[in-house]
Scaffold this active site. Structure first.
Site, PDB file in Angstrom:
ATOM      1  N   ASP A 242       4.094  13.625   9.185  1.00 54.13           N
ATOM      2  CA  ASP A 242       4.258  13.438   7.703  1.00 54.13           C
ATOM      3  C   ASP A 242       2.689  13.168   7.004  1.00 54.13           C
ATOM      4  O   ASP A 242       2.415  12.370   6.656  1.00 54.13           O
ATOM      5  CB  ASP A 242       4.832  11.940   7.601  1.00 54.13           C
ATOM      6  CG  ASP A 242       5.478  11.752   6.186  1.00 54.13           C
ATOM      7  OD1 ASP A 242       5.474  12.689   5.323  1.00 54.13           O
ATOM      8  OD2 ASP A 242       5.771  10.627   5.605  1.00 54.13           O
TER       9      ASP A 242
ATOM     10  N   GLY B 255       9.177   2.213   7.340  1.00 57.77           N
ATOM     11  CA  GLY B 255       8.734   0.700   7.110  1.00 57.77           C
ATOM     12  C   GLY B 255       7.929   0.853   5.912  1.00 57.77           C
ATOM     13  O   GLY B 255       7.625   1.789   5.301  1.00 57.77           O
TER      14      GLY B 255
ATOM     15  N   LEU C 272       0.889  -1.436   0.018  1.00 53.10           N
ATOM     16  CA  LEU C 272       0.277   0.034   0.126  1.00 53.10           C
ATOM     17  C   LEU C 272       0.850   1.380   0.020  1.00 53.10           C
ATOM     18  O   LEU C 272       0.519   2.398  -0.572  1.00 53.10           O
ATOM     19  CB  LEU C 272      -0.847  -0.077   1.150  1.00 53.10           C
ATOM     20  CG  LEU C 272      -2.107  -1.187   1.230  1.00 53.10           C
ATOM     21  CD1 LEU C 272      -2.633  -1.210   2.451  1.00 53.10           C
ATOM     22  CD2 LEU C 272      -2.842  -1.223   0.092  1.00 53.10           C
TER      23      LEU C 272
ATOM     24  N   GLY D 228       7.558   4.315   3.832  1.00 60.60           N
ATOM     25  CA  GLY D 228       8.031   5.507   4.087  1.00 60.60           C
ATOM     26  C   GLY D 228       9.531   5.383   4.957  1.00 60.60           C
ATOM     27  O   GLY D 228       9.886   4.233   4.974  1.00 60.60           O
TER      28      GLY D 228
ATOM     29  N   VAL E 165       3.768  -0.704   4.254  1.00 58.98           N
ATOM     30  CA  VAL E 165       2.556  -1.056   4.764  1.00 58.98           C
ATOM     31  C   VAL E 165       1.952  -1.982   3.646  1.00 58.98           C
ATOM     32  O   VAL E 165       2.073  -1.489   2.481  1.00 58.98           O
ATOM     33  CB  VAL E 165       1.274   0.111   5.112  1.00 58.98           C
ATOM     34  CG1 VAL E 165       0.146  -0.395   5.352  1.00 58.98           C
ATOM     35  CG2 VAL E 165       2.158   1.080   6.138  1.00 58.98           C
TER      36      VAL E 165
END
Length: 325
Positions: free
Chosen positions: A147, A41, A35, A38, A43
Site C-alpha cells: 500500500d 486500523g 495521523l 487504513g 495511527v
C-alpha cells in the site's frame, strides 16, 4: 476484493484527550490527533511518559502481529533505517472489546505535498531515488510494501529524507497484496495482477510521483494507458521523467535498483546541463570585461614603452651635449 473501509470503526475515531491504557504493560497513551487510517486500523500521534509516539490500533490481532513482525525485521536490516522503530506491543481493553495496538517511533516531518511547496522540480526525482533505494532493500529482504501512497510517507529533516510511516500493507513476496489503495494499484488501472513483487511497488512509486503533480488525483477513464500518458505529458514536473515513469507503469523494471539507477543517470545529466549552462553564461558575461581588460593592458604596455623610449632619448641627448662641450 478491496479491503474494507474502516473509517466508521471505533478505533479510527478516537478523539483528542482519549486515553489508551495497555492491558499487559500498563503504559498510558493520550491521543493528540489522528495521523491516518487504513484497512487494518488507525495511527495516532500520542503522548506517553517518554514523550511523543505514533500508535497503531486495529481489530485484527493477526494483522497487527504481522506489522509488528515487519517492524522487527526492518530493525535488523543492517545500515538501513526503513520504517519507524518499535516501542512496545500491547492490547487496549474496553467494556465492549479488546483492541491490539503497538507504539512506534514518531517521525516528525512534512507530508510530500507540504514539503514540495516552493521546492524545485528536481525534488520529486530526488525523493523517488531515496524511496527506490529503500524499496530495493525491502525487496531483497523478501517483502513488498503493497500500500505505497503519499499518506504512508513522510519527509523528515533537514537533511531531507523520505521515510515510511505505516507498514500495514507490507506483504511477503509472491503472495496476494493484502492492502492497497485504488489510485496506486496496478490492478485498478489494468496494468497487472495484485501479486506481491517488485514491479507492483514500482508501479505504485510512479503513481506516487503522478499524485504529487495531481494532488486531487483523478478517476480512471475508458483508456487508462492514454489517460496516464496525457497526464504525464501535461505536467512540467512529470514530463522530464516521462520515460522512466512509463517504464514503471508498464512493468518494464524487474528490480527497484534498475529504476533507481536510470533515475540517478537522468538527474546527473540534468545537473551537468545546468552546470554547463552556468559556465556558458559566466563565460559570456566575462567576455566584454575580458576585452576591456585586454585593451587596458595594451594601452598600459604602449604607455610604458613610450616612457622608456623617451627616457632613453633624453639620456642620449645629454650624452651628445656632453660630447660637444
Amino acid at each position: 476484493m478491496m479491503p474494507m473501509d474502516m473509517s466508521a470503526s471505533p478505533v479510527c475515531n478516537l478523539t483528542v484527550g482519549d486515553e489508551i491504557r495497555g492491558k499487559w504493560n500498563h503504559s498510558i497513551y493520550r491521543v493528540r490527533r489522528r495521523l491516518g487510517y487504513g484497512a487494518t486500523g488507525a495511527v495516532y500521534l500520542v503522548e506517553h511518559k517518554n514523550g511523543l509516539a505514533a500508535l497503531k490500533i486495529g481489530h485484527d490481532q493477526m494483522s497487527i502481529t504481522s506489522e509488528v513482525n515487519v517492524l522487527k525485521r526492518f530493525s535488523k536490516v543492517q545500515g538501513k533505517v526503513l520504517g519507524p522503530s518499535l516501542v512496545e506491543v500491547d492490547d487496549w481493553q474496553t467494556r465492549k472489546a479488546t483492541y491490539p495496538f503497538y507504539a512506534m517511533e514518531y517521525l516528525k516531518g512534512e507530508t510530500l505535498f507540504d514539503f514540495m511547496k516552493g521546492k524545485s522540480l528536481d525534488w520529486p526525482g530526488i525523493l523517488l531515488v531515496q524511496l527506490l533505494t529503500d524499496l530495493h532493500t525491502l525487496h531483497q529482504a523478501g517483502w513488498a510494501f503493497g500500500d505505497l501512497k503519499p499518506d504512508n510517507l513522510l519527509v523528515t529533516g533537514p537533511p531531507y529524507r523520505i521515510r515510511w510511516m505505516d507498514v500495514g500493507g507490507t506483504t511477503v513476496m509472491d503472495r496476494s497484496i493484502k492492502e492497497y489503495t485504488e489510485f496506486f494499484d496496478r490492478g485498478y488501472w489494468g496494468k497487472g495482477s495484485r501479486k506481491a513483487e517488485p514491479s507492483y511497488d514500482l508501479f505504485s512509486a510512479a503513481m506516487v510521483m503522478i499524485n504529487m503533480a495531481y494532488p486531487a488525483r483523478f478517476t480512471k477513464r475508458s483508456d487508462p494507458d492514454k489517460q496516464l500518458q496525457e497526464k504525464i505529458a501535461s505536467s512540467p514536473m512529470l514530463k522530464r521523467y516521462a520515460v522512466i515513469l512509463e517504464k514503471a507503469l508498464n512493468g518494464k523494471y524487474q528490480y527497484a535498483e534498475e529504476m533507481r539507477n536510470e533515475l540517478v543517470v537522468l538527474l546527473n545529466a540534468k545537473d551537468q546541463n545546468k552546470t554547463n549552462q552556468k559556465q556558458m553564461t559566466k563565460s559570456n558575461n566575462q567576455k566584454p570585461a575580458t576585452r576591456q581588460a585586454q585593451k587596458k593592458k595594451k594601452k598600459s604596455f604602449l604607455a610604458e614603452t613610450f616612457l622608456v623610449f623617451t627616457f632613453v632619448f633624453v639620456v642620449y641627448l645629454f650624452y651628445m651635449l656632453g660630447q660637444t662641450m
